[in-house]
Design a protein around this motif. Structure first.
Motif, PDB file in Angstrom:
ATOM      1  N   ILE A  92      87.933 -17.459  19.321  1.00 38.98           N
ATOM      2  CA  ILE A  92      88.556 -18.108  20.478  1.00 38.98           C
ATOM      3  C   ILE A  92      88.183 -19.584  20.544  1.00 38.98           C
ATOM      4  O   ILE A  92      89.026 -20.448  20.822  1.00 38.98           O
ATOM      5  N   GLY A  93      86.907 -19.908  20.272  1.00 37.68           N
ATOM      6  CA  GLY A  93      86.474 -21.300  20.309  1.00 37.68           C
ATOM      7  C   GLY A  93      87.160 -22.149  19.268  1.00 37.68           C
ATOM      8  O   GLY A  93      87.604 -23.284  19.541  1.00 37.68           O
ATOM      9  N   ILE A  94      87.277 -21.625  18.055  1.00 37.79           N
ATOM     10  CA  ILE A  94      87.969 -22.369  16.995  1.00 37.79           C
ATOM     11  C   ILE A  94      89.455 -22.490  17.318  1.00 37.79           C
ATOM     12  O   ILE A  94      90.066 -23.556  17.158  1.00 37.79           O
ATOM     13  N   GLY A  95      90.045 -21.386  17.803  1.00 40.39           N
ATOM     14  CA  GLY A  95      91.472 -21.425  18.139  1.00 40.39           C
ATOM     15  C   GLY A  95      91.793 -22.417  19.231  1.00 40.39           C
ATOM     16  O   GLY A  95      92.813 -23.121  19.173  1.00 40.39           O
ATOM     17  N   LYS A 102      98.372 -26.858  24.145  1.00 39.49           N
ATOM     18  CA  LYS A 102      98.792 -25.739  24.993  1.00 39.49           C
ATOM     19  C   LYS A 102      97.862 -24.535  24.822  1.00 39.49           C
ATOM     20  O   LYS A 102      97.467 -23.897  25.794  1.00 39.49           O
ATOM     21  N   ALA A 103      97.532 -24.240  23.574  1.00 40.56           N
ATOM     22  CA  ALA A 103      96.607 -23.136  23.325  1.00 40.56           C
ATOM     23  C   ALA A 103      95.230 -23.438  23.905  1.00 40.56           C
ATOM     24  O   ALA A 103      94.581 -22.555  24.483  1.00 40.56           O
ATOM     25  N   ASP A 104      94.788 -24.682  23.768  1.00 39.53           N
ATOM     26  CA  ASP A 104      93.488 -25.082  24.307  1.00 39.53           C
ATOM     27  C   ASP A 104      93.472 -24.938  25.824  1.00 39.53           C
ATOM     28  O   ASP A 104      92.500 -24.436  26.409  1.00 39.53           O
ATOM     29  N   SER A 106      95.352 -22.958  27.683  1.00 34.39           N
ATOM     30  CA  SER A 106      95.414 -21.540  28.057  1.00 34.39           C
ATOM     31  C   SER A 106      94.066 -20.861  27.861  1.00 34.39           C
ATOM     32  O   SER A 106      93.595 -20.111  28.735  1.00 34.39           O
ATOM     33  N   ILE A 107      93.429 -21.120  26.719  1.00 32.36           N
ATOM     34  CA  ILE A 107      92.136 -20.495  26.435  1.00 32.36           C
ATOM     35  C   ILE A 107      91.065 -21.021  27.390  1.00 32.36           C
ATOM     36  O   ILE A 107      90.233 -20.255  27.882  1.00 32.36           O
ATOM     37  N   SER A 108      91.094 -22.321  27.670  1.00 33.34           N
ATOM     38  CA  SER A 108      90.124 -22.894  28.608  1.00 33.34           C
ATOM     39  C   SER A 108      90.297 -22.287  29.998  1.00 33.34           C
ATOM     40  O   SER A 108      89.312 -22.032  30.705  1.00 33.34           O
ATOM     41  N   TRP A 109      91.541 -22.031  30.387  1.00 32.85           N
ATOM     42  CA  TRP A 109      91.793 -21.398  31.685  1.00 32.85           C
ATOM     43  C   TRP A 109      91.229 -19.983  31.707  1.00 32.85           C
ATOM     44  O   TRP A 109      90.632 -19.567  32.708  1.00 32.85           O
ATOM     45  N   CYS A 110      91.395 -19.238  30.619  1.00 31.55           N
ATOM     46  CA  CYS A 110      90.843 -17.880  30.535  1.00 31.55           C
ATOM     47  C   CYS A 110      89.316 -17.899  30.589  1.00 31.55           C
ATOM     48  O   CYS A 110      88.697 -17.047  31.245  1.00 31.55           O
ATOM     49  N   ILE A 111      88.715 -18.866  29.902  1.00 32.56           N
ATOM     50  CA  ILE A 111      87.248 -18.982  29.926  1.00 32.56           C
ATOM     51  C   ILE A 111      86.757 -19.247  31.343  1.00 32.56           C
ATOM     52  O   ILE A 111      85.808 -18.610  31.826  1.00 32.56           O
ATOM     53  N   ASP A 112      87.419 -20.183  32.044  1.00 32.23           N
ATOM     54  CA  ASP A 112      87.023 -20.495  33.419  1.00 32.23           C
ATOM     55  C   ASP A 112      87.227 -19.300  34.338  1.00 32.23           C
ATOM     56  O   ASP A 112      86.421 -19.062  35.247  1.00 32.23           O
ATOM     57  N   LEU A 113      88.304 -18.547  34.085  1.00 30.69           N
ATOM     58  CA  LEU A 113      88.583 -17.383  34.929  1.00 30.69           C
ATOM     59  C   LEU A 113      87.497 -16.322  34.774  1.00 30.69           C
ATOM     60  O   LEU A 113      86.981 -15.791  35.771  1.00 30.69           O
ATOM     61  N   ARG A 151      82.864 -21.615  24.677  1.00 27.47           N
ATOM     62  CA  ARG A 151      82.937 -23.000  25.169  1.00 27.47           C
ATOM     63  C   ARG A 151      82.071 -23.925  24.310  1.00 27.47           C
ATOM     64  O   ARG A 151      82.479 -25.055  24.004  1.00 27.47           O
ATOM     65  N   VAL A 152      80.898 -23.440  23.906  1.00 28.37           N
ATOM     66  CA  VAL A 152      80.026 -24.239  23.040  1.00 28.37           C
ATOM     67  C   VAL A 152      80.697 -24.497  21.689  1.00 28.37           C
ATOM     68  O   VAL A 152      80.717 -25.620  21.178  1.00 28.37           O
ATOM     69  N   ILE A 153      81.262 -23.444  21.101  1.00 27.80           N
ATOM     70  CA  ILE A 153      81.912 -23.576  19.792  1.00 27.80           C
ATOM     71  C   ILE A 153      83.129 -24.479  19.897  1.00 27.80           C
ATOM     72  O   ILE A 153      83.393 -25.306  18.997  1.00 27.80           O
ATOM     73  N   ARG A 154      83.883 -24.369  20.963  1.00 33.60           N
ATOM     74  CA  ARG A 154      85.040 -25.248  21.167  1.00 33.60           C
ATOM     75  C   ARG A 154      84.622 -26.712  21.185  1.00 33.60           C
ATOM     76  O   ARG A 154      85.260 -27.573  20.566  1.00 33.60           O
ATOM     77  N   GLY A 155      83.535 -27.017  21.907  1.00 32.88           N
ATOM     78  CA  GLY A 155      83.052 -28.396  21.943  1.00 32.88           C
ATOM     79  C   GLY A 155      82.624 -28.899  20.572  1.00 32.88           C
ATOM     80  O   GLY A 155      82.893 -30.056  20.208  1.00 32.88           O
ATOM     81  N   GLU A 156      81.969 -28.046  19.796  1.00 35.31           N
ATOM     82  CA  GLU A 156      81.552 -28.445  18.450  1.00 35.31           C
ATOM     83  C   GLU A 156      82.762 -28.703  17.555  1.00 35.31           C
ATOM     84  O   GLU A 156      82.777 -29.659  16.771  1.00 35.31           O
ATOM     85  N   VAL A 157      83.783 -27.854  17.663  1.00 35.60           N
ATOM     86  CA  VAL A 157      84.977 -28.022  16.832  1.00 35.60           C
ATOM     87  C   VAL A 157      85.710 -29.306  17.203  1.00 35.60           C
ATOM     88  O   VAL A 157      86.218 -30.029  16.323  1.00 35.60           O
TER      89      VAL A 157
END
Length: 275
Positions: A92-95, A102-104, A106-113, A151-157
């Motif tokens: 999920i973080g890499i995606g 748009k994908a970012d 949507s995924i960020s919204w799911c993480i916050d939810l 969220r950590v992996i997303r920031g690194e990517v």
């Protein structure tokens, strides 16, 4: 002259010792599962002694065997759920960082939810929806512990995407899948391993909490949550050992996992090479 052990070597030794202890607890719990279920009504409610180190319960079951069996079950559930959550967080973080805005979003919204809902409440709801028991607990814990690591992996990517060699690979037409697997994953491995190990304490505590509240493992299983839940009605009669030793053992296992994660983080940190 005696060679001095540096901080990195100490971290390796401590990580190895902690791993051996946790593995020994897991194996012993599996071997003593049947012994934990054996009843002896002639030895009911015995306080801790040389024969029964952790005492016995109201059915004459040895609390040491029951505690080891419960810890072993919790560790195995923690390993399974942490592995599932870690893998989901990595994908999920890499995606989120690679598949576009748009994908970012949507995924960020799911993480916050998911992070906005109280953890224990979400675990209970998913466990109930999946029929409780082993499957419900695994589903509940695994599906609620990925957001922080994702969220950590997303920031690194997002940082890696600006690296010169990544930009060159994109200009040369290398696919996003290959860039993620070949160029990004080796850099994400330290954060992924450390984060996954640090998921273990949370997974174990939430499994025990949900089971303690009656929404997790069944009462037939010698789980720590079941042991602590059943012991509550006997505390007022002076049977303090029924809750004290299992509770302390659970805390100790959680601390060992946290210690292991911290040592792995130090070993994977490039700055620790010079310590």
């Amino acid at each position: 002259m005696r060679k001095q052990i540096n901080q990195r070597q100490k971290a390796k030794i401590l990580a190895a010792v902690v791993t051996v202890v946790l593995a020994a607890v897991t194996v012993c719990g599996i071997l003593f599962t049947e012994a934990a279920m054996e009843t002896d009504f002639l030895s009911r409610n015995q306080a801790p002694s040389a024969v029964h180190i952790f005492g016995t319960d109201w059915m004459g079951r040895d609390m040491l065997f029951r505690t080891l069996a419960g810890l072993s079950l919790s560790i195995r559930i923690g390993l399974l759920t942490a592995a599932i959550s870690g893998a989901a967080a990595l994908l999920i973080g890499i995606g989120a960082a690679v598949l576009g805005r748009k994908a970012d979003a949507s995924i960020s919204w799911c993480i916050d939810l998911v992070m906005g809902i109280p953890h224990i409440l979400l675990v209970m709801l998913i466990s109930i929806a999946c029929g409780r028991g082993f499957t419900g607990v695994v589903a509940g814990v695994a599906l609620t512990h990925w957001p922080s690591l994702a969220r950590v992996i997303r920031g690194e990517v997002l940082q890696l995407r600006q690296a010169p060699y990544i930009l060159v690979a994109e200009k040369l037409g290398v696919s996003k899948m290959r860039i993620s697997a070949v160029h990004m994953f080796p850099h994400l491995l330290p954060q992924f391993l450390t984060g996954t190990i640090l998921l273990f304490p949370h997974a174990i505590l939430h499994e025990a909490s949900v089971t303690f509240l009656g929404f997790g493992l069944s009462s037939e299983q010698p789980a720590i949550g079941v042991i602590l839940s059943e012991s509550m009605q006997y505390l007022t009669t002076g049977k303090w050992w029924l809750a004290l030793f299992p509770g302390l053992s659970l805390v100790l296992v959680v601390l060992l996992f946290a210690m292991l994660g911290e040592r792995v983080r130090k070993l994977l940190d490039p700055a620790s090479v010079h310590e």
